[in-house]
Design an enzyme around this catalytic site. Structure first.
Site, PDB file in Angstrom:
ATOM      1  N   ARG A 176       0.898  -1.202  -0.107  1.00 19.39           N
ATOM      2  CA  ARG A 176       0.072   0.058   0.146  1.00 19.39           C
ATOM      3  C   ARG A 176       0.660   1.316   0.027  1.00 19.39           C
ATOM      4  O   ARG A 176       0.272   2.294   0.538  1.00 19.39           O
ATOM      5  CB  ARG A 176      -1.190   0.064   1.308  1.00 19.39           C
ATOM      6  CG  ARG A 176      -1.930  -1.098   1.026  1.00 19.39           C
ATOM      7  CD  ARG A 176      -2.956  -0.829  -0.120  1.00 19.39           C
ATOM      8  NE  ARG A 176      -3.956  -1.889  -0.121  1.00 19.39           N
ATOM      9  CZ  ARG A 176      -3.790  -3.079  -1.069  1.00 19.39           C
ATOM     10  NH1 ARG A 176      -2.821  -3.135  -1.693  1.00 19.39           N
ATOM     11  NH2 ARG A 176      -4.824  -3.994  -1.159  1.00 19.39           N
ATOM     12  N   CYS A 225     -11.315   0.562   2.114  1.00 19.93           N
ATOM     13  CA  CYS A 225     -10.731  -0.111   3.515  1.00 19.93           C
ATOM     14  C   CYS A 225      -9.794   1.130   4.119  1.00 19.93           C
ATOM     15  O   CYS A 225      -9.092   1.910   3.492  1.00 19.93           O
ATOM     16  CB  CYS A 225      -9.676  -1.053   2.949  1.00 19.93           C
ATOM     17  SG  CYS A 225     -10.383  -2.853   2.620  1.00 19.93           S
ATOM     18  N   GLU A 295      -4.747   2.788   6.200  1.00 23.23           N
ATOM     19  CA  GLU A 295      -4.669   2.538   4.682  1.00 23.23           C
ATOM     20  C   GLU A 295      -5.039   3.962   4.078  1.00 23.23           C
ATOM     21  O   GLU A 295      -4.349   4.719   3.200  1.00 23.23           O
ATOM     22  CB  GLU A 295      -5.132   1.296   4.286  1.00 23.23           C
ATOM     23  CG  GLU A 295      -5.062   1.353   2.614  1.00 23.23           C
ATOM     24  CD  GLU A 295      -5.822   0.140   2.264  1.00 23.23           C
ATOM     25  OE1 GLU A 295      -6.577   0.227   1.101  1.00 23.23           O
ATOM     26  OE2 GLU A 295      -5.663  -0.869   2.839  1.00 23.23           O
TER      27      GLU A 295
END
Length: 301
Positions: A176, A225, A295
């Site tokens: 990520r 998310c 995230e």
């Protein structure tokens, strides 16, 4: 002599649209209450001119794509920049094995190309609500894979206005995040690989879209998310097992469909959401000892 405002300065520039102190709620998929300055920029030279002017004025800036992985504050002194480069789909040639795309092209448009040309590997992009630049910035992915596996090179505007091409290696990305973009640099575009074809691509894409409909709260206001998965674990499963699905504040709640999604159910702002996120992190830490990271990208002072 008083300086011209940015609106006055760029009023005759067809490549820059500048707006002062406008409602930015629509610029994030979370739809948080937000206001600020926005520049929509349509070519590379205009970016260079605009960034140079901001630097002279001591103004900071932030790139924003589709706003699916960014949370905007109620009021910011930063100038938000949204790229709007043209792309002619007729330029795409499968036999070239790789093609350049502007940073502002939507992942949805790339998926349509994948379906049309049966591009093997591109199915991993399915459902990512982002521009190409935003997806590369955070190494976006799905359970099918990460965008880093498709990227051959990235075109970047440095802070001095010059352009460099970053050739992608195994060290260029991690979970990520990208490991090559320096503070203030801007992704202009990227070369994506499309070396193989497969008739299975459309089936994989359609199957994954069906899976998302039942496993994610697609109809609600959310940012995807919220937390990174701890190595080898699912943070959504952890939050679920702690009995936190449906937990809520005044304007936000943990989704009952997928516990790593927070749904915006009222008229909230980043201040309230930040407190809610921190409370979730504290409860997970107390129950499991895990320190979880976000995230989603945001800054809160």
């Amino acid at each position: 002599m008083k300086k011209e405002s940015l609106i006055q300065l760029f009023s005759n520039n067809n490549s820059i649209e500048y707006f002062e102190d406008i409602d930015l709620t629509h610029l994030s998929t979370m739809r948080l209450k937000a206001k600020g300055d926005l520049a929509i920029i349509k070519d590379k030279n205009a970016i260079r001119d605009f960034i140079n002017e901001l630097r002279l004025r001591g103004r900071s800036y932030r790139l924003i794509g589709w706003g699916a992985n960014q949370l905007l504050p109620m009021k910011s002194t930063e100038v938000y920049i949204k790229l709007d480069f043209e792309y002619d789909e007729n330029e795409f040639k499968m036999e070239k094995k790789s093609s350049y795309f502007p940073a502002s092209i939507s992942i949805q448009k790339l998926i349509s190309l994948a379906l049309k040309n049966n591009i093997k590997g591109w199915e991993l992009l399915t459902g990512i609500p982002a521009s190409l630049g935003g997806a590369i910035f955070m190494n976006a992915g799905t359970r099918l894979g990460e965008i880093s596996s498709l990227v051959k090179s990235v075109e970047i505007m440095k802070t001095d206005g010059s352009i460099r091409n970053e050739m992608i290696t195994n060290e260029s990305f991690s979970y990520r995040k990208n490991n090559f973009l320096k503070f203030g640099e801007i992704i202009l575009g990227a070369v994506l690989k499309h070396a193989e074809e497969s008739v299975e691509v459309s089936k994989i894409i359609n199957d994954y879209l069906s899976y998302r409909k039942t496993s994610q709260p697609l109809r609600s206001k959310n940012c995807g998310c919220v937390f990174k998965n701890p190595e080898g674990q699912s943070i959504g499963k952890i939050i679920d097992e702690l009995g936190m699905k449906g937990k809520s504040s005044k304007n936000f709640k943990i989704s009952e469909v997928h516990a790593n999604f927070i749904e915006h159910v009222g008229n909230g702002d980043l201040s309230e959401l930040h407190k809610f996120i921190e409370d979730i992190k504290a409860q997970v830490l107390a129950a499991t000892g895990l320190i979880i990271e976000c995230e989603v990208q945001y800054s809160y002072n």
